[in-house]
Design an enzyme around this catalytic site. Structure first.
Site, PDB file in Angstrom:
ATOM      1  CB  SER A 119      -0.870   0.052   1.264  1.00 33.39           C
ATOM      2  OG  SER A 119      -1.687  -1.079   1.336  1.00 33.39           O
ATOM      3  CD  GLU A 152      -4.260   3.107  -6.064  1.00 29.71           C
ATOM      4  OE1 GLU A 152      -4.451   4.329  -6.106  1.00 29.71           O
ATOM      5  OE2 GLU A 152      -3.766   2.544  -5.062  1.00 29.71           O
ATOM      6  CG  ASN A 190      -3.786   3.810   0.900  1.00 27.35           C
ATOM      7  OD1 ASN A 190      -4.929   3.851   1.337  1.00 27.35           O
ATOM      8  ND2 ASN A 190      -3.172   2.668   0.656  1.00 27.35           N
TER       9      ASN A 190
END
Ligand SMILES: NC(=O)c1ccc[n+]([C@@H]2O[C@H](COP(=O)([O-])OP(=O)(O)OC[C@H]3O[C@@H](n4cnc5c(N)ncnc54)[C@H](O)[C@@H]3O)[C@@H](O)[C@H]2O)c1
Length: 500
Positions: A119, A152, A190
């Site tokens: 992430s 993504e 994020n």
């Protein structure tokens, strides 16, 4: 390159879901964990998730058996040897990921693509630890992987174009939407979401000017306490109990306002343009429909924007009604509450009194047609706030109380977030369409940030941000040049939509 066989490394929260997605799409999956006990837990989670899909009617019982039949469990990375794509889903630590990638690089087919579900860690650094950096990419699934439609796809500087295309094609074949981005901390989702959530935690503790990028002290204390959220059983809510309590160090909630009757009211409409007039009309209709007696008075005292109020009817940061020109008294005709309707979207509804009545003045900001922020200045009397809150509830609005700060609560939280989204577009990191796709499909937003901005109007966001920046001096609040341009040109971010 067509991928028929994949391996998933790590069957925790994300890995078990990702293995399920591949298996349901008909691919052969090797599911690998670090030891037999973790493997058994991961396979049980996968089985349970498929059973839930059957119970909800989303998958036939035979479909579950077929999916499970495509998964081979293993506790050794060597089992990934024949896969065309390997997705690493081990804990978010660069040292662990680099160790796993070094071993995968050794055991996997030379043409295999190695992907990481990280992430936040640099895909570039993970790729650099292999002998095949051109065939390393990020493949960032969202939680829960079987449900969330976004992935993504992250291209590091070393990643070959063919690798990116193969991964994006595979994502499409899974029925999901790929958004391709380069390797920046947090990618799109994020990088936008986490400062926004951190800022929300700061506001919860009353820190209006706190930096959005330094973890809020309350967040740090909660992490130290092991309150890591839903996965840990407790965060801002307790997931082990029926009613969700607030954490113990949440600031005290103001007592309930006693319901005061509102038999009469004066609405001072100081709309300076058509948009403000529409907002004032809507407010008038809302109050009328609530059965409150309302007298409407129009005064052309000029435009206002949401922001901070100052006592005595003056405004700071381009905000709040400033009173009619020439220092004349407000043309208010009495009643229990005087409301000044101003600004697009009924942004500021302040019960403004002459200077000597400043304790009677509060702000009331109606946001989204469902929420009223009741804003007290340092000299506002509690009774004035209680009356405004009672009016808000009478209008069927959810009422919250907040101090007099630029943007109040909604704007202070929302506009820096939208500014971050514009910065991404301005920097050429992602298009407006990609940013909105990521935030709707990946984070469950009903509208993407740029679409929201088109609804609100860049000028409104610009004014509040400029006010916040002037007040706190944090460069993160400074409106980015592209937002200023759109505000000046009244230009929407999405073609075909008109900016306010
Ligand atoms: N949890 C989320 O919401 C989420 C969302 C998107 C991305 N991610 C990313 O996905 C990755 C995994 O997160 P998670 O929440 O699933 O973590 P997790 O702790 O639930 O699962 C990690 C799994 O990896 C296993 N593991 C550890 N070392 C291993 C090794 N050497 N070989 C094989 N297996 C090993 C662990 O036993 C564990 O089951 C992280 O990079 C995280 O940032 C998580």
């Amino acid at each position: 390159m067509e991928i028929r066989e994949v391996a998933v490394i790590g069957l925790g929260t994300m890995g078990a879901g990702i293995a399920e997605v591949f298996a349901q799409a008909g691919l052969a999956v090797t599911a690998i964990e670090m030891d037999r006990a973790a493997l058994a837990r991961g396979m049980a989670a996968l089985d349970a998730s498929l059973s839930r899909a059957v119970a909800r009617g989303k998958l036939a019982a035979a479909g579950k058996d077929q999916a499970l039949g495509r998964v081979t469990a293993a506790a050794d990375l060597a089992a990934a040897a024949s896969a065309g794509l390997v997705v690493e889903v081990v804990p978010e630590r660069l040292d662990i990921k680099r160790r796993v990638f070094a071993e995968l690089d050794r055991v996997c087919r030379p043409d295999a693509i190695l992907a990481t579900n990280t992430s936040s860690l640099p895909v570039t650094a993970i790729a650099a630890g292999t002998q095949r950096p051109g065939r390393v990419a990020g493949m960032h699934f969202f939680n829960p992987a079987p449900v969330m439609r976004l992935v993504e796809v992250v291209a590091a500087v070393q990643t070959d174009r063919a690798t990116v295309e193969t991964v994006a094609d595979l994502v499409r074949s899974l029925g999901k939407t790929p958004v391709t981005v380069t390797d920046r901390a947090g990618f799109v989702a994020n990088a936008l979401l986490l400062p926004y959530l951190n800022h929300a935690v700061s506001l919860l503790a009353g820190e209006f000017g706190g930096s959005r990028f330094i973890p809020a002290p309350l967040l740090r204390r909660m992490t130290e306490a092991g309150w890591t959220g839903r996965k840990g059983g407790r965060g801002f809510y307790d997931y082990g109990q029926d009613s969700p309590p607030e954490p113990s160090d949440t600031p005290p909630i103001p007592p309930n306002d006693s319901p005061s009757p509102l038999p009469a009211m004066t609405l001072i409409d100081c709309a300076a343009d058509r948009t403000e007039a529409v907002a004032a009309d809507a407010l008038n209709a809302m109050i009328d429909a609530a059965g409150v007696t309302v007298t409407r008075v129009h005064t052309a005292s000029g435009s206002t924007a949401a922001g901070s109020m100052a006592p005595g009817g003056t405004a700071s940061g381009g905000a709040g009604p400033g009173g009619p020109a020439g220092g004349d008294p407000w043309p208010w005709s009495g009643g229990d509450l005087v409301v000044v309707a101003a600004s697009p979207y009924a942004a500021v509804l302040a019960a403004v009194m002459p200077a000597d009545r400043s304790p009677d003045m509060v702000g009331m900001h109606v946001a989204g047609g469902r929420l009223a922020e009741v804003i007290s200045t340092v000299v506002s009397a509690p009774e004035a706030a209680a009356r405004a809150a009672a009016l808000g509830r009478r209008l069927g609005l959810e009422v919250i109380r907040c101090p007099d700060r630029p943007g109040f609560l909604v704007g202070a939280l929302l506009y820096p977030h939208l500014n971050d989204a514009v910065r991404m577009v301005q920097d050429g990191y992602a298009s407006a369409a990609d940013v909105d796709t990521v935030m709707t499909l990946g984070c469950g937003y009903p509208r993407g940030p740029l679409a929201m901005l088109d609804d609100i109007g860049a000028g409104q966001a610009y004014a509040v941000l400029a006010s916040m920046h002037a007040r706190y001096g944090d460069p993160a609040f400074a409106p980015v040049p592209l937002l200023a341009d759109h505000a000046t040109a009244r230009l929407a971010f999405h073609a075909g939509e008109s900016a306010q």
